[in-house]
Design a protein around this motif. Structure first.
Motif, mmCIF file in Angstrom:
data_model
loop_
_atom_site.group_PDB
_atom_site.id
_atom_site.type_symbol
_atom_site.label_atom_id
_atom_site.label_comp_id
_atom_site.label_asym_id
_atom_site.label_seq_id
_atom_site.Cartn_x
_atom_site.Cartn_y
_atom_site.Cartn_z
ATOM 1 N N PHE A 138 -19.964 28.832 -10.109
ATOM 2 C CA PHE A 138 -20.450 27.729 -10.934
ATOM 3 C C PHE A 138 -21.177 28.193 -12.184
ATOM 4 N N ASP A 139 -21.422 29.491 -12.280
ATOM 5 C CA ASP A 139 -22.066 30.024 -13.465
ATOM 6 C C ASP A 139 -21.435 31.373 -13.794
ATOM 7 N N SER A 140 -21.803 31.905 -14.927
ATOM 8 C CA SER A 140 -21.285 33.197 -15.363
ATOM 9 C C SER A 140 -22.379 34.249 -15.245
ATOM 10 N N GLN A 141 -22.045 35.378 -14.619
ATOM 11 C CA GLN A 141 -22.986 36.476 -14.491
ATOM 12 C C GLN A 141 -22.370 37.756 -15.037
ATOM 13 N N GLU A 142 -23.225 38.682 -15.384
ATOM 14 C CA GLU A 142 -22.790 39.904 -16.061
ATOM 15 C C GLU A 142 -21.774 40.698 -15.248
#
Length: 487
Positions: free
Chosen positions: A342-346
């Protein structure tokens, strides 16, 4: 719902100057018969399904009769084919019959593919065959079901008319429905013949009918090109995420609206192979699956060059940068959805790269891997080997990746994750061998398999317990089918 005679036509394209196309009368097929009709497209047109299943419909759309309001036109365009400019293109086996207007003011092109000779047929016969017509009919339904911008197909009509390809086949017509059939090649035609006033006229037409918001800005033509770049980026991002290879991304096959159309030797990935070449005639691999994003940029650059008389160079360059940004943004979003993120992470890029390497090294089925993953809760990920054993003999590497994946989703609500994944990862895709089985049946007069595929492809994320076998791994022969442009 309307009868055929109640359809309302508003043929705006035929009001353009004669250089945009040539009036042509369809050539009739002998002993035509209805193979299949898509009820969902009939609904788009507000057309009574019984009207489509009538003899009148078959006769009209096989060239044996006509309908009031038809104004058949073979459209003139040019384009780059496998990177080389070809000035001798146009509707060589299709006609724009008319433009149906619905009660809500929506305009739909009605296009007849396989209608016979036109001034642009070159050395061809202007015919389509049952094989190619069914492939396009099913492909457009499949893409619509997946939520990918596409042209549609209302029905397929077969006949006893003999047509010679690699072997003797039978002629057919496909009734294609689209918001527009204008291509990049329409603009290239006007640019390379130095008809710049007509180029501007066509741009005005496209803006008026499809991008009216561009009329309100300071540079409407630049805004139009930006919109084309963005729509094309979204379309190709969808292709890459679902594992679809078009096969013939010539500029004359590129929609000005960012729709997938002109389905020929397309293919969906079976085993994950980023260099997959679905078109047997693509000897250099120009249109391989992993080349599609860069070819999209190449084609848009060709369109931008054709629009140079009416758009500043800096605005063209800016729009092409928008394409690259939008493509990456939309592709990343779609791939995160496929993994329930649901989100973007490195660390996501590394997670995805490890997954793609795994899929490639072990030749794992692309669609079934993601669908299988969509069924597993976080607790089940610890002992998931049995779920993937049919996809890979070596599940150790899969388990290692799943351990990293489980860490990534550790703070994610499991029900929400699985719900997102199940609506992002289809159970059913149009594999080439399934299309071939439908064709084999239809050529013997059995249309059941066509109808079964139409059912699951309309809702490819649902279970369809009566058609479980249509979601199985393909047989070995099904992975080795050769599809060429003659399809």
């Amino acid at each position: 719902m309307k009868s055929l005679q109640q359809l309302v036509f508003n043929n705006t394209y035929s009001q353009l100057p004669s250089l945009f196309g040539t009036s042509v009368t369809p050539q009739p097929l002998s002993n035509p018969y209805l193979i299949s009709v898509n009820p969902h497209i009939a609904k788009l047109l507000e057309l009574d399904i019984n009207a489509i299943q009538s003899d009148d419909f078959v006769n009209i759309f096989s060239g044996n009769d006509t309908l009031a309001g038809f104004d058949p036109i073979a459209m003139k365009y040019t384009g780059h084919q496998f990177g080389q400019y070809n000035p001798d293109l146009g509707d060589g086996r299709g006609l724009l019959l008319g433009e149906v207007q619905t009660s809500h003011g929506k305009k739909w092109d009605i296009h007849l593919k396989g209608s016979g000779l036109t001034p642009y047929s070159r050395m061809g016969d202007g015919r389509a065959v049952i094989r190619s017509s069914i492939r396009e009919y099913l492909a457009s339904a499949a893409m619509a079901g997946l939520g990918i911008p596409t042209s549609h197909a209302l029905a397929v009509i077969g006949s006893d008319t003999h047509v010679c390809r690699e072997k003797q086949e039978f002629g057919a017509t496909l009734i294609r429905v689209s918001e527009s059939h204008i291509r990049f090649g329409h603009f290239e035609y006007l640019f390379y013949t130095q008809q710049h006033d007509q180029l501007r006229l066509l741009a005005d037409y496209v803006i008026q009918h499809h991008f009216p918001e561009c009329q309100q800005v300071e540079k409407p033509y630049a805004a139009l090109f930006e919109q084309v770049c963005e729509n094309t980026a979204k379309m190709i991002a969808h292709w890459q995420a679902v594992g679809f290879a078009h096969g013939v991304m010539n500029t004359d096959n590129m929609s000005i609206l960012g729709l997938t159309f002109d389905y020929g030797p397309y293919g969906f990935l079976d085993d994950y192979n980023p260099g997959y070449i679905c078109n047997h005639s693509d000897y250099s691999g120009r249109y391989a699956f992993n080349q599609q994003p860069s070819i999209g940029l190449w084609n848009l650059s060709a369109l931008g060059y054709a629009l140079a008389p009416i758009i500043d160079k800096s605005d063209i360059e800016h729009a092409l940068e928008i394409y690259q940004h939008q493509l990456q943004m939309h592709y990343s979003k779609l791939m995160r959805q496929k993994l329930g993120l649901f989100d973007s992470q490195e660390q996501d890029n590394e997670l995805f790269q490890q997954l793609f390497n795994l899929l490639k090294q072990q030749s794992i089925d692309y669609t079934l891997f993601f669908r299988t993953l969509s069924m597993l809760s976080q607790d089940e990920l610890d002992n998931a080997s049995s779920h993937f054993s049919s996809l890979s003999e070596n599940t150790t590497a899969i388990d290692e990746w799943l351990a990293d994946y489980k860490k990534r989703i550790s703070n994610t609500d499991d029900q929400q994750r699985l719900a997102l994944m199940l609506k992002s990862n289809p159970k059913y895709i149009l594999r080439n061998y399934l299309a071939q089985l439908a064709i084999d049946g239809a050529e013997q007069g059995n249309f059941t398999f066509v109808e079964n595929l139409l059912t699951v492809l309309h809702d490819p994320f649902d279970e369809h317990p009566n058609f479980e076998d249509l979601a199985d791994l393909p047989p070995k022969w099904g992975k080795e089918l050769e599809i060429s442009c003659s399809s």
